[in-house]
Design a protein around this motif. Structure first.
Motif, short mmCIF file in Angstrom:
data_model
loop_
_atom_site.label_atom_id
_atom_site.label_comp_id
_atom_site.label_asym_id
_atom_site.label_seq_id
_atom_site.Cartn_x
_atom_site.Cartn_y
_atom_site.Cartn_z
N CYS A 69 0.84 -1.19 0.00
CA CYS A 69 0.00 0.00 0.00
C CYS A 69 0.88 1.24 0.00
N ASN A 70 0.31 2.35 -0.45
CA ASN A 70 1.07 3.59 -0.57
C ASN A 70 1.32 4.20 0.80
N ARG A 71 2.60 4.28 1.20
CA ARG A 71 2.97 4.80 2.51
C ARG A 71 2.52 6.25 2.69
N THR A 72 2.69 7.05 1.66
CA THR A 72 2.33 8.46 1.76
C THR A 72 0.83 8.63 2.00
N ALA A 73 0.02 7.85 1.28
CA ALA A 73 -1.43 7.96 1.45
C ALA A 73 -1.85 7.53 2.85
N LEU A 74 -1.25 6.48 3.37
CA LEU A 74 -1.59 6.03 4.72
C LEU A 74 -1.17 7.06 5.77
N MET A 75 -0.01 7.68 5.54
CA MET A 75 0.44 8.72 6.46
C MET A 75 -0.45 9.95 6.37
N ASP A 76 -0.91 10.27 5.17
CA ASP A 76 -1.83 11.41 5.00
C ASP A 76 -3.09 11.22 5.84
N PHE A 77 -3.63 9.99 5.82
CA PHE A 77 -4.84 9.74 6.60
C PHE A 77 -4.53 9.81 8.09
N ALA A 78 -3.37 9.29 8.50
CA ALA A 78 -2.98 9.39 9.91
C ALA A 78 -2.85 10.86 10.32
N ASP A 79 -2.33 11.70 9.41
CA ASP A 79 -2.25 13.14 9.69
C ASP A 79 -3.65 13.72 9.90
N ASP A 80 -4.60 13.32 9.06
CA ASP A 80 -5.96 13.82 9.19
C ASP A 80 -6.61 13.34 10.49
N TYR A 81 -6.29 12.12 10.88
CA TYR A 81 -6.79 11.58 12.15
C TYR A 81 -6.28 12.44 13.31
N VAL A 82 -5.00 12.77 13.31
CA VAL A 82 -4.44 13.63 14.37
C VAL A 82 -5.09 15.01 14.32
N PHE A 83 -5.29 15.52 13.11
CA PHE A 83 -5.93 16.83 12.93
C PHE A 83 -7.34 16.83 13.55
N LEU A 117 -7.84 18.70 21.34
CA LEU A 117 -6.70 18.41 22.19
C LEU A 117 -5.42 19.05 21.67
N ARG A 118 -4.57 19.43 22.57
CA ARG A 118 -3.23 19.93 22.22
C ARG A 118 -2.28 18.73 22.26
N ILE A 119 -1.83 18.30 21.10
CA ILE A 119 -0.99 17.11 21.01
C ILE A 119 0.44 17.46 21.41
N ALA A 120 0.92 16.87 22.51
CA ALA A 120 2.26 17.16 22.99
C ALA A 120 3.29 16.23 22.37
N HIS A 121 2.87 15.03 21.97
CA HIS A 121 3.80 14.04 21.38
C HIS A 121 3.02 13.19 20.42
N ARG A 122 3.62 12.93 19.25
CA ARG A 122 2.98 12.08 18.25
C ARG A 122 4.04 11.20 17.60
N HIS A 123 3.70 9.93 17.47
CA HIS A 123 4.59 8.96 16.84
C HIS A 123 3.73 8.05 15.98
N THR A 124 4.09 7.87 14.69
CA THR A 124 3.30 7.06 13.76
C THR A 124 4.20 6.08 13.02
N ILE A 125 3.72 4.84 12.88
CA ILE A 125 4.37 3.86 12.01
C ILE A 125 3.36 3.41 10.96
N ILE A 126 3.87 2.94 9.83
CA ILE A 126 3.04 2.57 8.69
C ILE A 126 3.32 1.13 8.28
N ASP A 127 2.27 0.37 8.09
CA ASP A 127 2.36 -1.01 7.61
C ASP A 127 1.89 -1.04 6.16
N THR A 128 2.83 -1.12 5.22
CA THR A 128 2.48 -1.06 3.81
C THR A 128 2.00 -2.41 3.27
#
Length: 322
Positions: A30-44, A81-92
């Motif tokens: 799967c496309n890593r960038t697309a999965l990370m984009d959705f994770a970004d939107d989830y955090v947003f 929420l004010r996110i103080a720390h964020r860490h994401t991994i992607i399973d392609t």
């Protein structure tokens, strides 16, 4: 389509969701960038307390919070929420992501202590999101102190492992996680764990690391190996970061929802993070009202399907929207 789990226990609900994970051919990525984009939107969405930016949602979408299916509009997203720390991994390979969030305050500056671990799963091909599966720990959870967790997590290095030859394979990462989680129910599992030194475990807000080369993750490991197993495991594996996330049920703690994330360096354990939704020191007691108010409430419906925004192409938020 997803089944309804009327009257289901937490374990049954989790098993039902796990059975619906699609099979992905080993050679497909799967496309890593697309999965990370959705994770970004989830955090947003957490940062704004709004779900509008969660785009490209599958018709059979399911939301699970603390191992219970529930209305996403009634979950943790109600608070900006004010996110103080964020860490994401992607399973392609399995088209999934895992994100760890540490929060001490909301955007208004009011106390809002949370540590959140979230697995997000996408359908192969169109990458529509069909499952958001998260654990939300707060005051009263096992060894919980968001400020201390933030301090320790911020000192660690979970960056990309640049040397591909030094990365552990998917099978190695999963085997390491399974061996560790098997220690509660299998006396021989301890010998299968790839222990490393130094190794630091962040269990709630309790940290085994002291910045020494002798730091060990063996501190406090179970000596009773005849307990109920840690079951219903769901994995997100990212060899690029030497990381594997496992959401599961700690059956020996009255089916407590649990998250373990592991980092391997040169084939050995370097970091472990845990989130366990058992009450510290006295699991099973009724929490006082101030603490209970911070805990996630039970599911109001056993299963819900949503079309949060639309089903157009999965894409990054425009900068003007952020």
């Amino acid at each position: 389509m997803y089944r309804s789990f009327l009257g289901a226990t937490a374990a049954t609900a989790v098993l039902g969701a796990a059975l619906l994970l699609p099979s992905v051919a080993a050679e497909y990525e799967c496309n890593r960038t697309a999965l990370m984009d959705f994770a970004d939107d989830y955090v947003f969405a957490h940062e704004n307390g709004q779900l509008y930016h969660l785009d490209h949602i599958a018709d059979n979408f399911t939301y699970m919070e603390n191992n219970q299916t529930r209305e996403i509009t009634g979950g943790i997203f109600y608070n900006a929420l004010r996110i103080a720390h964020r860490h994401t991994i992607i399973d392609t390979v399995d088209c999934a992501s895992f994100t760890e969030l540490i929060v001490t305050h909301n955007v208004s500056g009011e106390p809002a202590p949370y540590v959140i671990g979230t697995q997000i799963r996408h359908s192969p091909g169109d990458l529509s999101c069909y499952l958001i599966d998260l654990l939300v720990s707060t005051t009263g959870s096992w060894l919980f102190n968001a400020s201390r967790t933030l301090e320790y997590a911020s000192s660690e290095n979970w960056t990309l492992i640049a040397d591909e030859a030094a990365r552990s394979s998917r099978d190695t990462l999963r085997a390491a996680a399974d061996a560790y989680l098997d220690m509660w129910s299998n006396g021989s599992a301890i010998d299968a764990v790839p222990w490393g030194q130094p190794c630091s475990r962040l269990e709630g807000s309790v940290y085994t690391g002291r910045g020494l080369p002798t730091d060990s993750c063996k501190v406090g490991i179970p000596t009773n190996n005849r307990q109920a197993p840690n079951s219903h495991r769901r994995y997100v594996i990212d060899p690029s970061y030497g990381a594997v996330s496992v959401l599961c049920i700690f059956e020996h703690l009255s089916d407590a929802p649990d998250s373990h994330e592991f980092r391997l360096e040169n084939g050995k354990l370097r970091y472990i993070h845990t989130i366990t939704l058992a009450s510290s020191g006295s699991f099973g007691r009724e929490l006082p009202a101030p603490e209970a108010a911070e805990m996630a409430s039970p599911a109001t419906t056993p299963l819900a399907r949503y079309r949060i925004r639309g089903s157009g192409p999965l894409s990054r938020r425009k900068s003007s929207e952020s």
